[in-house]
Design a protein around this motif. Structure first.
Motif, PDB file in Angstrom:
ATOM      1  N   PHE A  21     -10.225  -1.523   4.350  1.00 39.52           N
ATOM      2  CA  PHE A  21     -10.206  -0.467   3.063  1.00 39.52           C
ATOM      3  C   PHE A  21      -8.669  -0.671   2.377  1.00 39.52           C
ATOM      4  O   PHE A  21      -7.956  -1.945   3.179  1.00 39.52           O
ATOM      5  N   THR A  22      -8.657  -0.429   1.225  1.00 38.81           N
ATOM      6  CA  THR A  22      -6.875  -0.693   0.083  1.00 38.81           C
ATOM      7  C   THR A  22      -6.679   0.506   0.165  1.00 38.81           C
ATOM      8  O   THR A  22      -7.325   1.748   0.527  1.00 38.81           O
ATOM      9  N   GLY A  23      -5.128   0.268  -0.210  1.00 37.95           N
ATOM     10  CA  GLY A  23      -4.102   1.736  -0.804  1.00 37.95           C
ATOM     11  C   GLY A  23      -3.045   1.755  -0.116  1.00 37.95           C
ATOM     12  O   GLY A  23      -3.337   1.682   1.738  1.00 37.95           O
ATOM     13  N   THR A  26      -1.923   6.836   4.017  1.00 34.10           N
ATOM     14  CA  THR A  26      -1.931   6.565   4.621  1.00 34.10           C
ATOM     15  C   THR A  26      -2.798   7.848   4.975  1.00 34.10           C
ATOM     16  O   THR A  26      -3.069   7.610   6.793  1.00 34.10           O
ATOM     17  N   GLU A  27      -2.333   8.780   4.976  1.00 30.93           N
ATOM     18  CA  GLU A  27      -2.700   9.780   6.004  1.00 30.93           C
ATOM     19  C   GLU A  27      -4.796  10.130   5.392  1.00 30.93           C
ATOM     20  O   GLU A  27      -5.514  10.566   6.575  1.00 30.93           O
ATOM     21  N   VAL A  28      -4.983   9.338   4.494  1.00 25.01           N
ATOM     22  CA  VAL A  28      -6.563   9.774   3.618  1.00 25.01           C
ATOM     23  C   VAL A  28      -6.852   8.394   4.999  1.00 25.01           C
ATOM     24  O   VAL A  28      -8.169   8.627   5.813  1.00 25.01           O
ATOM     25  N   TYR A  70     -12.067  -2.164  15.725  1.00 24.68           N
ATOM     26  CA  TYR A  70     -10.114  -3.037  15.905  1.00 24.68           C
ATOM     27  C   TYR A  70      -9.748  -3.270  14.035  1.00 24.68           C
ATOM     28  O   TYR A  70     -10.721  -3.182  13.101  1.00 24.68           O
ATOM     29  N   ILE A  71      -8.434  -2.732  14.141  1.00 20.95           N
ATOM     30  CA  ILE A  71      -8.031  -2.255  13.223  1.00 20.95           C
ATOM     31  C   ILE A  71      -6.391  -3.421  13.013  1.00 20.95           C
ATOM     32  O   ILE A  71      -5.955  -2.807  13.398  1.00 20.95           O
ATOM     33  N   ILE A  72      -6.925  -4.182  11.829  1.00 23.02           N
ATOM     34  CA  ILE A  72      -5.584  -5.194  11.579  1.00 23.02           C
ATOM     35  C   ILE A  72      -5.868  -4.937   9.860  1.00 23.02           C
ATOM     36  O   ILE A  72      -5.997  -4.730   9.242  1.00 23.02           O
ATOM     37  N   ARG A  73      -3.659  -5.043  10.201  1.00 19.60           N
ATOM     38  CA  ARG A  73      -3.709  -4.771   9.122  1.00 19.60           C
ATOM     39  C   ARG A  73      -2.787  -5.568   8.328  1.00 19.60           C
ATOM     40  O   ARG A  73      -1.955  -6.219   9.085  1.00 19.60           O
ATOM     41  N   ASP A  74      -2.772  -5.804   7.143  1.00 19.81           N
ATOM     42  CA  ASP A  74      -2.317  -6.568   6.221  1.00 19.81           C
ATOM     43  C   ASP A  74      -2.158  -8.310   6.555  1.00 19.81           C
ATOM     44  O   ASP A  74      -0.464  -8.493   6.477  1.00 19.81           O
ATOM     45  N   ASP A  75      -3.324  -8.702   7.149  1.00 18.79           N
ATOM     46  CA  ASP A  75      -2.756  -9.880   8.016  1.00 18.79           C
ATOM     47  C   ASP A  75      -4.063 -10.742   6.588  1.00 18.79           C
ATOM     48  O   ASP A  75      -5.374 -10.998   6.410  1.00 18.79           O
ATOM     49  N   LYS A  76      -3.079 -11.432   6.248  1.00 21.19           N
ATOM     50  CA  LYS A  76      -3.046 -12.216   4.290  1.00 21.19           C
ATOM     51  C   LYS A  76      -3.746 -13.651   4.825  1.00 21.19           C
ATOM     52  O   LYS A  76      -4.607 -13.922   3.861  1.00 21.19           O
ATOM     53  N   VAL A 102      -7.354  -3.560   6.911  1.00 23.41           N
ATOM     54  CA  VAL A 102      -6.962  -2.526   5.980  1.00 23.41           C
ATOM     55  C   VAL A 102      -5.609  -3.056   5.025  1.00 23.41           C
ATOM     56  O   VAL A 102      -4.868  -3.833   5.847  1.00 23.41           O
ATOM     57  N   TYR A 103      -5.341  -3.307   3.888  1.00 24.74           N
ATOM     58  CA  TYR A 103      -5.084  -3.403   3.122  1.00 24.74           C
ATOM     59  C   TYR A 103      -3.849  -2.747   2.186  1.00 24.74           C
ATOM     60  O   TYR A 103      -4.521  -1.535   1.902  1.00 24.74           O
ATOM     61  N   SER A 104      -2.600  -2.177   2.058  1.00 20.35           N
ATOM     62  CA  SER A 104      -1.339  -1.770   1.566  1.00 20.35           C
ATOM     63  C   SER A 104      -2.102  -2.434  -0.209  1.00 20.35           C
ATOM     64  O   SER A 104      -2.472  -1.253  -0.690  1.00 20.35           O
ATOM     65  N   ASP A 105      -1.850  -3.034  -0.381  1.00 25.78           N
ATOM     66  CA  ASP A 105      -2.696  -4.134  -1.736  1.00 25.78           C
ATOM     67  C   ASP A 105      -3.168  -5.338  -1.148  1.00 25.78           C
ATOM     68  O   ASP A 105      -2.312  -6.175  -0.658  1.00 25.78           O
ATOM     69  N   ILE A 106      -3.972  -5.850  -2.328  1.00 29.08           N
ATOM     70  CA  ILE A 106      -4.100  -7.123  -2.707  1.00 29.08           C
ATOM     71  C   ILE A 106      -4.029  -7.826  -3.878  1.00 29.08           C
ATOM     72  O   ILE A 106      -4.096  -7.446  -4.863  1.00 29.08           O
TER      73      ILE A 106
END
Length: 107
Positions: A21-23, A26-28, A70-76, A102-106
């Motif tokens: 998931f990207t973007g 946060t609510e979506v 399992y949710i992993i956020r912004d693990d570059k 999950v990435y805020s941006d790639i």
């Protein structure tokens, strides 16, 4: 898979074993994380890195508890770890669990 395809699949309780998931919405994001958990009857668990999840999955290999999302956020580091991509996509890495990167941006 776009958002509409995901929405239709989840309504039919069809879930994949791996998502990205990207973007920044946060609510979506929260809503769709909950929808994946509900559709798959799994518990949401946030972990810091894929590396830390590897240890968790190894230690829980014989566990018969509830399966997890399992949710992993912004693990570059995952983006450059080529040897892990095929097992993630095939679902062999996560076994009966689901992994969502999950990435805020790639970049």
């Amino acid at each position: 898979m776009n958002l509409m395809e995901l929405k239709k699949a989840l309504a039919k309780k069809q879930v994949a074993k791996f998502y990205i998931f990207t973007g920044e919405e946060t609510e979506v994001l929260r809503r769709y994380l909950d929808k994946v958990a509900d559709a798959s009857d799994r518990e949401l668990v946030f972990v810091d890195t894929l590396a830390s999840l590897t240890n968790t999955l190894k230690s829980n290999f014989l566990s018969f508890g509830k399966k997890k999302v399992y949710i992993i956020r912004d693990d570059k580091d995952v983006l450059t770890a080529e040897k892990v991509w095929q097992p993630l996509i095939k679902g062999t890495f996560q076994r009966d669990n689901i992994i969502i990167l999950v990435y805020s941006d790639i970049d």
